[in-house]
Design a protein around this motif. Structure first.
Motif, mmCIF file in Angstrom:
data_model
loop_
_atom_site.group_PDB
_atom_site.id
_atom_site.type_symbol
_atom_site.label_atom_id
_atom_site.label_comp_id
_atom_site.label_asym_id
_atom_site.label_seq_id
_atom_site.Cartn_x
_atom_site.Cartn_y
_atom_site.Cartn_z
ATOM 1 N N TYR A 94 92.921 26.781 22.006
ATOM 2 C CA TYR A 94 93.576 27.743 21.398
ATOM 3 C C TYR A 94 94.420 26.095 20.795
ATOM 4 O O TYR A 94 95.214 26.382 19.352
ATOM 5 N N PHE A 99 91.110 30.474 16.839
ATOM 6 C CA PHE A 99 91.362 31.699 17.605
ATOM 7 C C PHE A 99 89.718 32.113 18.211
ATOM 8 O O PHE A 99 90.104 32.819 19.140
ATOM 9 N N VAL A 102 88.124 31.253 20.381
ATOM 10 C CA VAL A 102 88.528 31.370 21.836
ATOM 11 C C VAL A 102 88.276 32.761 21.794
ATOM 12 O O VAL A 102 88.399 33.230 23.078
ATOM 13 N N THR A 128 96.167 34.585 27.845
ATOM 14 C CA THR A 128 95.095 34.556 26.191
ATOM 15 C C THR A 128 95.545 35.837 25.393
ATOM 16 O O THR A 128 95.790 35.340 24.721
ATOM 17 N N LEU A 132 96.854 35.623 21.731
ATOM 18 C CA LEU A 132 96.114 35.776 20.490
ATOM 19 C C LEU A 132 96.607 37.190 18.999
ATOM 20 O O LEU A 132 96.504 37.542 18.125
#
Length: 679
Positions: A94, A99, A102, A128, A132
């Motif tokens: 991150y 991204f 992730v 998380t 995002l």
């Protein structure tokens, strides 16, 4: 970070006791790694070393240790052992702006924490996912996941985590310019941060408070909170925090005409971000540094910095910073005499500041908040019901024990009296519970009525707004035609082309407004029953052919109905609209010599199934989840006309009918839309 969202490590800060110590501790961990052979212990040590380097902002060194910890956990030990390495990898990636990586690890982590019933892991997961959502510009989804994380933070309550979530919810409202709402959450975060005396948390929360006042040009308040944030950032010894504070202090100096102080602060922040590899933070700084250079008359340098910022911010979807860059670029080109590029980037700036986009987000957030309050009320009712059932069970067990004791001790009179008193207490308690349930039920009913009123007001607002918006569009189109007639003799080909462009855009806007109006009146809550009746699909297809006759003639297309189902029970008007829209898309988005759409209707035990297949251009798999979103277009209007709302309307209609709509497609191989309706 975009409008400073707290990092994901806040969850793990409470899990790993060794994180944050200095180099001597890393050396001792590495020595332990050489001596210990137990795999489960080695996994934990590797993870802690990764976090030590992460804490020191050395992400390149942190990543290999996290990957080694995960590899070892994959090969040995129980599945729950993988949870911490996954969390470490997600935190590191991150911060590196990876991204997509992730997003790949999240489903794997979710499976593990669900199997382990790990509440803290689920809170990390939801936070998380929420962070995002900022990357894909879905603040409503971000708010949803933060609320789920808060719901898990019950007993014992984690004040550290609660403070970070309140800060991040405040950031969501900052990004859509709801400053009073944002500050209400930021104050909650500030209060919790003071309770646990955490300098890092306080620096972020105070920074966001300062930014909220800066955006409203309340410079004295902004200066106060930014100065407080600066003090806590230095105390936290966290370079990223200090760099963020310097960025917005530079912006404050810039807005108040203190150019030299602005340059000093922004350059110091840039040095921090470059030195420690904070790519996202550099993306938020460079637009303001470019603006500074423009105000100093250094137009070429301003242009270079703004374009450099675009390279960083474009993959991150950082809309606010892209808007600042676009405005600086447009102004720089104007000063350099390049009017074409100036107009191009001014249009980009206006697109990024699009008010329709912001209003849709506000509507989504408002609806989500109402739904969350209703869910919260229903949860309270469930708790009350559960408590009532537990109390009834306890009362029954107590009665049985008393009866046995009474029989054994032959104290009949005492037993009868006790049972009478217990029964009276039980009755009174049940009455109180019944009254409370009735009150909660009334609250829920009132909330439902408020929601219906809210939806009605939104629909009325949309109707009035669409009428008011269409009037100036008609004037634009009408006066353009009037100018063309009156000045026909003096108009050049270029001028005529511009006038045609004005009319075309006015017509496109008119269609867009009509689409929004129709979408908002589709009655999502089922307040008005649809009129259901038996219909003949063959007749409906003939009506569709008639309405699309011009397009069929233009494209030389075919529409064919197959299958063993001809009569279905549904609402004909809205189903006709869905079929026409999908068939029209199949003909329009089609480069075949003979465009063809085949409609196959069948029935299963529970559903009607209508498959609409075409031999058109098809849709790539990565875009298939997006085509049912409002305003989502995969092609330019120069390639194919349209508003980007047709399939969103289709999905809403099918959901209203109690069904589902899905797509199967390969790019260049055509598409098949499957509509399933209950029988």
């Amino acid at each position: 970070m975009n409008r400073i969202t707290l990092s994901l490590f806040l969850v793990l800060f409470a899990i790993l006791p060794a994180i944050g110590q200095k180099a001597a501790f890393v050396d001792s961990l590495q020595q332990m790694l050489l001596e210990i052979t137990e795999d489960s212990v080695r996994v934990r040590i590797l993870t802690e070393i990764a976090y030590e380097y992460w804490w020191d902002e050395n992400f390149d060194k942190a990543l290999p240790y996290a990957e080694e910890a995960l590899d070892l956990a994959e090969k040995t030990g129980p599945r729950f052992l993988k949870i911490l390495p996954y969390q470490a990898l997600i935190d590191i990636l991150y911060y590196q702006g990876e991204f997509e990586q992730v997003a790949i690890y999240l489903p794997k982590l979710q499976t593990l924490v669900e199997e382990a019933k790990d509440t803290t892991g689920m809170q990390f997961l939801y936070q998380t996912k929420a962070v995002l959502q900022d990357y894909v510009e879905r603040p409503d989804s971000g708010l949803f996941y933060y609320q789920k994380a808060l719901a898990l933070n019950t007993s014992p309550k984690d004040t550290y985590m609660e403070a970070s979530i309140y800060n991040n919810i405040g950031v969501i409202y900052l990004n859509i310019e709801l400053y009073d709402r944002a500050r209400s959450y930021l104050w909650k975060s500030n209060t919790n941060s003071k309770i646990i005396e955490n300098d890092y948390l306080l620096s972020f929360t105070l920074l966001n408070l300062g930014y909220s006042y800066l955006e409203q040009a309340l410079y004295d308040s902004a200066a106060y909170y930014l100065a407080e944030a600066h003090t806590y950032a230095i105390a936290s010894e966290f370079k990223e925090s200090l760099g963020n504070v310097l960025t917005y202090e530079g912006l404050l100096f810039l807005e108040t005409g203190q150019i030299e102080r602005a340059e000093e602060a922004l350059n110091e922040a840039k040095e921090i971000f470059v030195t420690y590899g904070y790519k996202q933070n550099l993306g938020s700084l460079l637009p303001y540094l470019a603006d500074l250079k423009f105000r100093q008359g250094k137009f070429d340098e301003a242009l270079r910095l703004a374009k450099e910022a675009d390279v960083i911010n474009h993959p991150l979807h950082a809309r606010p910073y892209l808007a600042v860059s676009a405005k600086v670029i447009a102004n720089a080109y104007e000063q350099l005499g390049d009017s074409d590029n100036a107009i191009k980037f001014l249009r980009k700036y206006n697109d990024l500041k699009d008010t329709i986009h912001r209003n849709i987000l506000l509507q989504q957030l408002a609806t989500l908040e109402v739904e969350y309050r209703l869910t919260d009320t229903e949860a309270e009712l469930a708790v009350i019901k559960s408590e009532k059932e537990k109390e009834q069970l306890k009362s029954q067990l107590r009665t049985y024990l008393l009866l046995i004791a009474a029989l054994l001790l032959l104290v009949v009179i005492g037993a009868v009296w006790y049972l009478y008193a217990a029964n009276r207490e039980k009755t009174n308690h049940n009455k109180r519970l019944a009254a409370e349930v009735a009150a909660r039920t009334a609250d829920l009913k009132n909330s439902n009525e408020q929601l219906r009123d809210y939806i009605g007001e939104l629909q009325n607002f949309t109707h009035v707004t669409s009428h008011d918006l269409k009037e100036p569009l008609r004037n634009i189109s009408g006066f353009t035609s009037l100018l063309e007639r009156r000045m026909a003799a003096s108009l050049t080909d270029e001028t005529l082309e511009f006038m045609e462009l004005i009319r075309a855009n006015a017509q496109q806007m008119h269609r867009l407004i009509e689409g929004i109006k129709f979408y908002s009146t589709l009655d999502p809550q089922g307040q008005h029953e649809l009129e259901m009746e038996a219909i003949n699909l063959s007749d409906m297809m003939e009506d569709t052919r008639t309405s699309l006759s011009a397009l069929l003639q233009e494209k030389g297309g075919l529409i064919t109905l197959t299958g063993d189902l001809n009569i279905i029970h549904t609402a004909p008007e809205v189903l006709q609209l869905v079929l026409k829209n999908i068939i029209e898309n199949g003909l329009k988005y089609n480069r075949s010599e003979v465009p063809e759409v085949i409609v196959k209707a069948t029935a299963t035990e529970n559903n009607y199934e209508i498959a609409i297949s075409d031999n058109g251009i098809g849709i790539a798999k990565e875009f298939q989840d997006q085509i049912f979103q409002m305003f989502k277009r995969l092609h330019t209007r120069q390639e194919f006309e349209g508003t980007g709302m047709g399939l969103a309307i289709c999905k809403k209609i099918i959901r209203r009918l109690g069904g589902e709509i899905s797509i199967e497609s390969e790019e260049g191989e055509g598409s098949t839309f499957l509509v399933q309706l209950p029988r």
